[in-house]
Structures are given as C-alpha cells and as structure tokens.
Motif scaffolding. Structure first.
Motif, PDB file in Angstrom:
ATOM      1  N   GLY A  96       0.811  -1.215   0.000  1.00  0.00           N
ATOM      2  CA  GLY A  96       0.000   0.000   0.000  1.00  0.00           C
ATOM      3  C   GLY A  96       0.842   1.261   0.000  1.00  0.00           C
ATOM      4  N   GLU A  97       0.458   2.218   0.853  1.00  0.00           N
ATOM      5  CA  GLU A  97       1.102   3.527   0.884  1.00  0.00           C
ATOM      6  C   GLU A  97       2.018   3.667   2.096  1.00  0.00           C
ATOM      7  OE1 GLU A  97      -1.957   6.464   0.851  1.00  0.00           O
ATOM      8  OE2 GLU A  97      -3.049   5.521  -0.796  1.00  0.00           O
ATOM      9  N   ARG A  98       3.012   4.518   1.960  1.00  0.00           N
ATOM     10  CA  ARG A  98       3.894   4.827   3.084  1.00  0.00           C
ATOM     11  C   ARG A  98       3.100   5.481   4.214  1.00  0.00           C
ATOM     12  NH1 ARG A  98       9.682   7.038   0.761  1.00  0.00           N
ATOM     13  NH2 ARG A  98      10.062   7.325   2.999  1.00  0.00           N
ATOM     14  N   GLN A  99       3.560   5.222   5.441  1.00  0.00           N
ATOM     15  CA  GLN A  99       3.048   5.841   6.664  1.00  0.00           C
ATOM     16  C   GLN A  99       1.662   5.343   7.085  1.00  0.00           C
ATOM     17  OE1 GLN A  99       4.355  10.104   5.223  1.00  0.00           O
ATOM     18  NE2 GLN A  99       4.219  10.116   7.459  1.00  0.00           N
ATOM     19  N   ARG A 100       1.115   4.369   6.375  1.00  0.00           N
ATOM     20  CA  ARG A 100      -0.183   3.809   6.765  1.00  0.00           C
ATOM     21  C   ARG A 100      -0.033   2.399   7.336  1.00  0.00           C
ATOM     22  NH1 ARG A 100      -4.608   4.342   2.241  1.00  0.00           N
ATOM     23  NH2 ARG A 100      -5.925   3.824   4.035  1.00  0.00           N
ATOM     24  N   GLY A 101       1.213   2.006   7.605  1.00  0.00           N
ATOM     25  CA  GLY A 101       1.472   0.636   8.034  1.00  0.00           C
ATOM     26  C   GLY A 101       0.758   0.249   9.308  1.00  0.00           C
ATOM     27  N   MET A 117      -3.734  -2.365  11.930  1.00  0.00           N
ATOM     28  CA  MET A 117      -4.961  -2.368  12.725  1.00  0.00           C
ATOM     29  C   MET A 117      -6.000  -3.303  12.112  1.00  0.00           C
ATOM     30  SD  MET A 117      -4.686  -0.615  15.484  1.00  0.00           S
ATOM     31  CE  MET A 117      -3.042  -1.340  15.568  1.00  0.00           C
ATOM     32  N   SER A 118      -6.111  -3.288  10.789  1.00  0.00           N
ATOM     33  CA  SER A 118      -7.022  -4.207  10.106  1.00  0.00           C
ATOM     34  C   SER A 118      -6.580  -5.648  10.308  1.00  0.00           C
ATOM     35  CB  SER A 118      -7.066  -3.877   8.610  1.00  0.00           C
ATOM     36  OG  SER A 118      -7.807  -4.841   7.903  1.00  0.00           O
ATOM     37  N   LEU A 119      -5.285  -5.888  10.169  1.00  0.00           N
ATOM     38  CA  LEU A 119      -4.735  -7.231  10.352  1.00  0.00           C
ATOM     39  C   LEU A 119      -4.986  -7.738  11.764  1.00  0.00           C
ATOM     40  CD1 LEU A 119      -2.887  -9.582   9.346  1.00  0.00           C
ATOM     41  CD2 LEU A 119      -0.936  -8.195  10.056  1.00  0.00           C
ATOM     42  N   MET A 120      -4.768  -6.878  12.757  1.00  0.00           N
ATOM     43  CA  MET A 120      -4.907  -7.302  14.148  1.00  0.00           C
ATOM     44  C   MET A 120      -6.363  -7.504  14.541  1.00  0.00           C
ATOM     45  SD  MET A 120      -1.904  -5.382  16.273  1.00  0.00           S
ATOM     46  CE  MET A 120      -2.207  -6.429  17.689  1.00  0.00           C
ATOM     47  N   ASN A 121      -7.274  -6.741  13.957  1.00  0.00           N
ATOM     48  CA  ASN A 121      -8.686  -6.970  14.251  1.00  0.00           C
ATOM     49  C   ASN A 121      -9.108  -8.364  13.805  1.00  0.00           C
ATOM     50  OD1 ASN A 121      -9.331  -4.583  15.564  1.00  0.00           O
ATOM     51  ND2 ASN A 121      -9.819  -3.502  13.670  1.00  0.00           N
TER      52      ASN A 121
END
Length: 595
Positions: free
Chosen positions: A275-280, A286-290
């Motif tokens: 994806g984009e820089r700084q959105r990791g 956060m999506s992955l951990m949810n």
C-alpha cells in the motif's frame, strides 16, 4: 470416526439459526462469480451446503488426524537447526500437509486466487474446530489474515505473486510486528526500512515474539520515516524468507509448543511496500490485528470446548462417596457454568463475525454505490453502523472468549482434581495453551480500553436497542425486562464515568465492558431461544431429547438471572467513585522489591 463439527450441536445449531444465505449473497456479490469460477456457488442454498461440506471435512480431519497428534506435538516442540532453519514438530508438519490437501488454507481469499471466498463466520467456526484438536496448529492455520491483508492493500503484482500459493497451502506466513522494546506499544517500532540508490526497499533490525516467524512470507512493520516518531512513521512491507532473514532463537514457552515463536534478525533484507507509506500501523496493521483478534477468540473457544469435554466425561464417570461426582452440587455448578460460558462466548463470537462480514460487504458496496440517492445514503449509514459495531464487538469477543477459556480450563483441572494436574489427561495442556490467549494480539486490558469506548459512545446501547426490537418467544419476555433494567443501570454507570474523565473510564472500563457483554449475550441467548430452527438435542438423561429452543431458553434464563445481581454490583462499584488506585497507589502497592 471422530468429527469435531458433527459432534458439536451448538455450532450446527448456530449455523442454521444465523442467516447464512444473506451472508453468502453478500460475500459472493449476488453470486456473480459462478459464471467465471467452477467452485463458486450459484445461489444461497449452494453456498450454505458448501460451507457445511467443508466444515464436515475439516471436522473429520481435526478429530481423526490432528487431535491424536496434539500430545506428541506438545512434547516434541519445534527445532532450530544449525543452519538457522526451523523444523516443525512432526505432527504439525503432517497436519499442515493434510490441511493443504483439503484446500482450506485460503478460507476467505477470493476465487480468483484459488480461495474459498467464505464469510468470516465460517472461518471462525473452522478455527474453533482446528483449535479444539490442537491449539498450536491454529497459530499457523489461523494466520490466513496475512493473505487477507495482502489482498486488501497490496498492489496486483504482489497479490499474484503470493496469494495463489497461500490458497494452495504451499506457503505459510507471519505477522512480524513486535520488538524487544515494542510489544503492545507498536508505535515504538524501530526496525528500519530504507531505500537504496535504485529505489529498492530493505529491512534492518530485530523482531521478537513472532509467531511462525520461520514462515515463507513475512509481513513486517517497519519505520520508513526515520525523522518521524510514532505510528505515522511506520509502513508495512512484505518479504520472503531468505538468506538475509536469520532466526536467532526459538522462545521456550509455557504452552502452544507446536507453534514456533521466533526472534528474527533482518540483515538488509529486500522487501516490497504494501500500500502507501506511513499507513502501516494506522490502517493496515490495525485491520490485520482486528482479524487476528477474532481468530484468537475462536482459538479460545476451541480450547475451552476441548477442556470442557474432558471435565464433563470425568464428572460423569468418576465416583466418590458412592456416587458420580456430577451428583455433588459444587461440581454440577461448575459443569453447568462452564457449558454456559462456552455457549455465551460462541454466541458473541459468531455475532461479531457476522457483523464484520456485513461491514466488509457494505464497504465493498459503497465503492460502487447504487444510482438511487436514498439507497446510496442508506448504504453509507449501514457501513458506518457496522464499522462502529465491529470496532466494539471485536475487542469484546477477544476479551470475553480468552478470559472464559482460561476460567474453563482452570475449572476443568479442578473437576479432575489431582488427575487434572497430571499429564495423563490433556486438561493441563489445555490450561497451558489457554494462558497465552489473554496476552497475544493485544492483552485483555488493551481490549477493554478499545471496547469501553464503544460502550461509552452509545454503540453498545444502540446495538442492544436494535436487539430489543426483534421478535421473541413469550417464554423469555420476563428475561427481556431484566435486560432492559440492566441497560438502564449501564446508562447510569456510563454517565458517571463520563463525568469523571478518561482516566476514570479506563480505571472502571472492565466493569462497564463486563456489564455490556453480559447484556449483549443475554439478548443473543434470548434470540436463540426464539429460533425457528427445528432441532432436537439429547439431554444427559439417556434416551431423552428436547427441542434446542427449549434448551436455549433454560440457558438464557440461568445466564440472565445469575448475571443480574452481578450487573447491579458492578454499576454500584463504578458509581462509588473510589479513586484510591490513583491517590494511594504508593501506599497500597508498597515498595518495589529489591532482592
């Protein structure tokens, strides 16, 4: 032959009780994939039948193949070889091969990558089934969220490179997030991501406590902006396991011995940005951990179910004082409370998974809104509603199910007495495996911090108001009145907390979240008692079966009436205004030990 799907009446009931057809229509986007992919369902009935067939196959594999290997996996563990590679326990390697052959390693991935494209509800059921057989295997099977993250946020070439292999079970992955000084506080991640003169990305640094860090595909959270601290300096990267990825050690753990937990050193490892820089962190992790938190809730359900079944059998067969110990009131209470806690947890988990499925469906629909402005507006409102509910229910599920799992495994040992403390029975392993569930993917305390915001913002009340408007059997109308009383008490507690600031909300967050969960579960159990599903279930009395709705009505009654005094007591505690945690900590906690 053992079948961990077919032998679980509650899972089968819930999948009939829930509107799986509507969920199938959502994830299959009105079944438009059937024209292109042979494996895609053509209608709701076809999809639901496919869900059951896959769970049946997975249930047989879990009961007949995975579960018999769990004890040897626990004793053998994993091996860090001299060349830096990791060898799984024999049973884990064999089970992963069987899971790949069963084509269940791409549960939620789209058809175009060879995935099953199943809803999260079915994936949660699958994780529970596998976890009941071997909790440590779930830590690899349940990492399919890595592939989901790649599918959701990566560029198409990256998707094509990895996702077919994930679906085929040719590769496994790892969420490479935590570091020696950045556990729960991921904003403190230091591992460096940098570009060379040719604009290629590389990783350098150390990660610790990485589940399946020896996997072939690694999603790595790294600091791409060296001059920017906090979460906005972090980006997400994907890399292959290769010569610059060094497993420095395997952690020696209390439980889940079949799951390798690694310390990794990245020595200028080539990688690609997702994806984009700084959105990791803010967006992607956060999506992955949810998703991972729902996975841990399902893992907790499987462990609890496994432990309960051992305790239930032992209570019926072990005789003391001339009778089976299940005749003793104290043991009876423990057995019933374990069973009820498990079914309440499953209700909450499946409802959370359903809401997440609806959230994802609405998000996709909003990307291509209908021409009708009113319909488009309603779709946006629904999307916001499901996002708020998912944001609250996800930490609630992880918190409740993991804490419940620890209580059930603890009580299972207690039912077995001295035998439960011995390795002759698997409950000691279940208790060791359970202990991590309240810790990884965010501790219970962090789940409460996330969930209490939903409780105090009105999301919980709005959800329960929606539940209250549904149709119920007259048999539970008095219980609904008790739930309404509980909601008024919760409102009182929330108002008091808001008047006392955020620190006070965090201090009493657990009490408020416990009240909200008890009320939500109460409504869910009342809905189950009002089901249209015609299903007979056996009682403990030989040859006696009753309708599932009758059994659920009794479960709802015990759950709600037993929790009503607890709810009142918790709200009284919240409203008492005790702030000694802040004002008298040094006196009450005493000095730090010096030895």
């Amino acid at each position: 032959m053992a079948n961990f799907f077919k032998d679980n009446d509650d899972i089968q009931f819930l999948l009939m009780h829930m509107d799986l057809g509507t969920l199938a229509r959502t994830v299959e986007e009105d079944f438009r994939f059937a024209a292109e992919f042979e494996s895609a369902p053509v209608d709701e009935a076809d999809a639901v039948e496919n869900y059951r067939l896959v769970l049946d196959s997975l249930g047989r594999l879990s009961g007949d193949f995975i579960a018999p290997r769990a004890e040897s996996v626990d004793r053998e563990g994993n091996t860090l070889n001299s060349d830096g590679s990791v060898s799984y326990a024999k049973g884990i390697a064999e089970s992963l091969e069987k899971l790949a052959q069963a084509q269940v390693m791409g549960f939620t991935l789209p058809h175009r990558f060879g995935g099953l494209n199943f809803p999260n509800v079915i994936y949660s059921a699958a994780i529970e089934i596998v976890s009941r057989a071997d909790a440590s295997l779930m830590n690899i099977f349940g990492l399919q969220g890595i592939a989901e993250t790649i599918n959701a946020f990566a560029d198409e070439p990256i998707k094509q490179r990895y996702l077919h292999d994930f679906s085929a079970g040719k590769v496994t992955g790892a969420m490479v997030l935590t570091e020696p000084d950045a556990g729960s506080d991921l904003q403190s991640v230091k591992l460096r991501a940098f570009k060379d003169a040719n604009d290629r990305w590389f990783l350098h640094g150390v990660k610790r406590f990485i589940t399946n860090g020896c996997g072939e595909v690694l999603l790595v959270l790294a600091r791409s902006e060296p001059d920017r601290g906090g979460g906005l300096g972090l980006s997400l990267f994907v890399c292959d396991r290769g010569p610059t990825v060094h497993i420095r050690r395997l952690e020696d753990k209390l439980g889940i011995h079949g799951s390798p937990t690694c310390e990794i050193f990245f020595d200028n490892t080539p990688c690609e940005i997702i994806g984009e820089r700084q959105r990791g962190l803010v967006t992607y992790v956060m999506s992955l951990m949810n998703g991972a938190r729902i996975g841990i809730a399902a893992q907790s359900m499987g462990i609890a179910e496994a432990a309960f079944r051992v305790a239930r059998d032992y209570a019926a067969s072990r005789a003391q004082f001339g009778v089976p110990i299940e005749k003793l009131p104290a043991v009876r209470d423990m057995v019933i409370d374990m069973k009820l806690a498990i079914e309440a947890g499953r209700a909450l988990l499946y409802e959370t998974s359903r809401v997440v499925d609806r959230e994802i469906g609405c998000m996709k629909a909003v990307e291509n809104p209908p021409q009708d402005k009113e319909l488009a507006k309603q779709l946006k409102n629904d999307s916001r509603k499901y996002k708020r509910c998912a944001g609250m229910l996800t930490p609630m599920s992880k918190y409740y199910c993991s804490e419940m799992c620890n209580r059930v495994t603890y009580d299972s040992i207690q039912v077995l007495g001295g035998s439960g403390f011995m390795r002759d029975y698997p409950v000691e392993r279940h208790a060791r495996d359970a202990r991590i569930t309240t810790i990884y993917e965010g501790t219970s305390q962090l789940q409460i911090v996330a969930a209490v915001r939903g409780v105090c913002s009105g999301t919980a009340e709005n959800l329960m108001a929606e539940y209250a408007e549904q149709s119920y059997t007259p048999e539970v109308h008095d219980l609904l009145e008790r739930l309404a009383e509980g909601r008024e008490l919760l409102k009182k507690g929330v108002a008091f907390v808001k008047d006392n600031g955020n620190d006070y909300m965090d201090l009493y967050g657990r009490a408020l979240v416990d009240v909200a969960i008890d009320l939500i579960n109460g409504y869910l159990l009342c809905r189950q008692a009002s089901t249209n599903v015609e299903m007979q279930v056996q009682t403990a009395e030989p040859g006696v079966a009753i309708p599932m709705r009758q059994r659920k009505a009794q479960m709802a009654r015990r759950y709600i009436l037993r929790n009503a005094p607890k709810i009142e007591a918790l709200v009284d505690m919240v409203c008492a205004g005790d702030k000694s945690t802040f004002t008298a900590y040094e006196v009450l906690a005493g000095p730090v030990p010096t030895d």
